[in-house]
Design a protein around this motif. Sequence first.
Motif, short mmCIF file in Angstrom:
data_model
loop_
_atom_site.label_atom_id
_atom_site.label_comp_id
_atom_site.label_asym_id
_atom_site.label_seq_id
_atom_site.Cartn_x
_atom_site.Cartn_y
_atom_site.Cartn_z
N GLN A 75 -11.79 -2.86 6.63
CA GLN A 75 -10.49 -3.18 8.21
C GLN A 75 -10.70 -2.77 9.37
OE1 GLN A 75 -8.34 -5.88 6.27
NE2 GLN A 75 -7.10 -4.33 5.93
N PRO A 76 -10.26 -2.96 10.51
CA PRO A 76 -10.58 -2.69 11.49
C PRO A 76 -10.28 -1.19 12.16
CG PRO A 76 -9.06 -4.48 11.58
CD PRO A 76 -9.34 -4.01 10.29
N LEU A 77 -9.70 -0.45 11.09
CA LEU A 77 -8.99 0.85 11.24
C LEU A 77 -9.79 1.76 10.18
CD1 LEU A 77 -8.42 2.25 14.32
CD2 LEU A 77 -6.07 1.90 12.92
N CYS A 78 -10.01 3.30 10.80
CA CYS A 78 -10.10 3.79 9.73
C CYS A 78 -9.13 4.57 8.19
CB CYS A 78 -10.63 5.35 9.77
SG CYS A 78 -9.25 5.79 11.27
N THR A 79 -8.53 4.22 8.36
CA THR A 79 -7.27 4.37 7.12
C THR A 79 -6.78 3.37 6.05
OG1 THR A 79 -6.20 6.50 7.85
CG2 THR A 79 -5.11 5.16 6.22
N PRO A 80 -6.62 1.69 6.78
CA PRO A 80 -6.69 1.25 6.53
C PRO A 80 -7.57 0.72 5.47
CG PRO A 80 -6.38 0.59 8.14
CD PRO A 80 -6.37 2.20 8.61
N GLY A 99 -2.56 6.98 8.24
CA GLY A 99 -2.95 8.30 7.62
C GLY A 99 -1.99 8.90 6.17
N GLN A 100 -2.34 8.49 5.34
CA GLN A 100 -1.75 8.45 4.52
C GLN A 100 -2.14 7.40 3.45
OE1 GLN A 100 2.82 9.33 4.03
NE2 GLN A 100 2.82 7.23 2.60
N LEU A 101 -2.86 7.91 2.41
CA LEU A 101 -2.56 6.82 1.28
C LEU A 101 -2.07 7.35 0.00
CD1 LEU A 101 -4.38 4.71 -1.18
CD2 LEU A 101 -5.53 7.15 -1.74
N ASP A 102 -0.66 6.70 -0.66
CA ASP A 102 -0.44 6.66 -1.27
C ASP A 102 -0.02 7.64 -2.56
OD1 ASP A 102 2.34 5.73 -3.69
OD2 ASP A 102 3.23 5.35 -2.34
N LYS A 124 -14.10 13.04 6.74
CA LYS A 124 -12.91 13.08 6.87
C LYS A 124 -11.61 12.97 5.46
CE LYS A 124 -10.65 9.59 10.18
NZ LYS A 124 -11.73 8.78 11.31
N TRP A 125 -11.41 13.13 6.12
CA TRP A 125 -10.31 12.58 5.05
C TRP A 125 -8.52 12.25 5.13
CZ3 TRP A 125 -9.32 12.23 0.03
CH2 TRP A 125 -8.02 12.23 -0.91
N GLN A 126 -7.66 12.66 6.09
CA GLN A 126 -6.44 11.83 7.10
C GLN A 126 -6.48 10.88 5.78
OE1 GLN A 126 -8.02 8.65 10.49
NE2 GLN A 126 -7.18 10.66 11.27
N LEU A 127 -5.79 11.44 4.75
CA LEU A 127 -4.88 10.48 3.53
C LEU A 127 -4.10 11.14 3.11
CD1 LEU A 127 -8.65 8.77 2.10
CD2 LEU A 127 -6.35 7.67 3.29
N GLY A 128 -3.21 11.68 3.62
CA GLY A 128 -2.79 12.85 3.23
C GLY A 128 -2.63 14.55 3.12
#
Length: 437
Positions: A75-80, A99-102, A124-128
């Motif tokens: 994807q074009p960006l980190c979280t996606p 910045g979130q993973l459900d 790097k996390w950035q998923l919750g």
Amino acid sequence: MNSSTLISRISIFFFCYILVILSAFSQDKKPNIILIMADDLGVETINSYGGTSYSTPFIDAMAAQGAKFEYAFAQPLCTPSRVQLMTGQYNVRNYTVFGQLDRSQTTFANLLKEAGYKTAIAGKWQLGKEQDSPQHFGFDESCLWQHMLGATNKDGYDTRYSNPVLEINGVPKHFDGGQFSTDITSDFLIDFIEKNQDQPFFAYYPMIITHCPFVPTPDSKDWDPTSPGSPTYKGDPQYFGDMVAYMDKIVGKIITKVDELGLSEDTIIIFTGDNGTDQPVVSMYRGKEYPGGKKYTTENGTHVPLVVKWNNHIKPGTQSDDLIDFSDFLPTLMEVAGIKIPKEIPVDGVSFLPQLLGKKGKSRDWVYSWYSRNGDIENLKEFAFDKEFKLYGTGEFYNLQEDWLEETPLIYKDLDKEGKKAFKTLNKALDKYENIR
């Protein structure tokens, strides 16, 4: 038969029996998995892909000793990208917000842990921001930047590189002795590998580097171990080359440790990038200037390297022109580990393990993308593409071979037979996901 002969034969029998048991155990041991993903690193940065601006000898050696995929897309960006990579699903199904993973989602780490793997994540996390987020998503151990805390400290300095602030198993720690985060996180994973070398392990390394701010590394001439971090978000792009070289060096460090432990035949090592290179970096790629395209849906925002090494399993110098996207990683890792994906998980990806092993596999006809940084429909970019053409949900249609920056949309009535066929195929791909969200 005298008693000494009988005892000797019994001893030989038990020795052979033990060898058979040990051999069976060895054959049943699942492969170890190491997944390394550099941050903001497009395909043009790697020498073996045709990049000439930077030095990447260890990744190039991986490609020479293993396999290289020419058409891998994130994807074009980190979280996606991370959400798609970890769940095997397109963002249309499960993406919520940057910045979130459900927390309802199941990741590759959850599945591997349930199957008996020891699991760890570093980088790097950035998923919750919940303290237990990494463990909730299947990781036994974690050493992360931007888990619960933000990207800067109270004085506005970036906390990710020199003297970083990391969170180890949910506990914040400020390193203030001249350390560099890429060294700390890689050491953490190497310690994990050494501790768990006698059982199957999964080490996931979503690297902090090469994301901005662009700063000196410990190998830079002007490295300052007392630096509190960059005072600006972007830093100085002149250091991007140093960061690429350091990233490559750390990949080599991990591979060397695996070799030293005698695990190279038992461990598959995968390297990729999470999206295109950031602006304002411009690199030389196959004889032409190639601008970084992070956050854009053009090729330079999504085309990433994908290199895989697995001694005595992958034929050295293997190259594949098959299309790969980030939904393909979860099913690939599950096939490597011999794990069946639960039927209730709607995986969109296709395993590329057969291609790694020299088999035909199930090659893709297209790649689909549902991309919205914050999950809103207003800023949605939905598209499908193959190696030659790309179709957006809004109707724009491009010839990627002639117009890779997508500056001039094609008109359907002017298309030749091949173009109209591609348009219809890609339109069907878009229709497949029309009513999911």
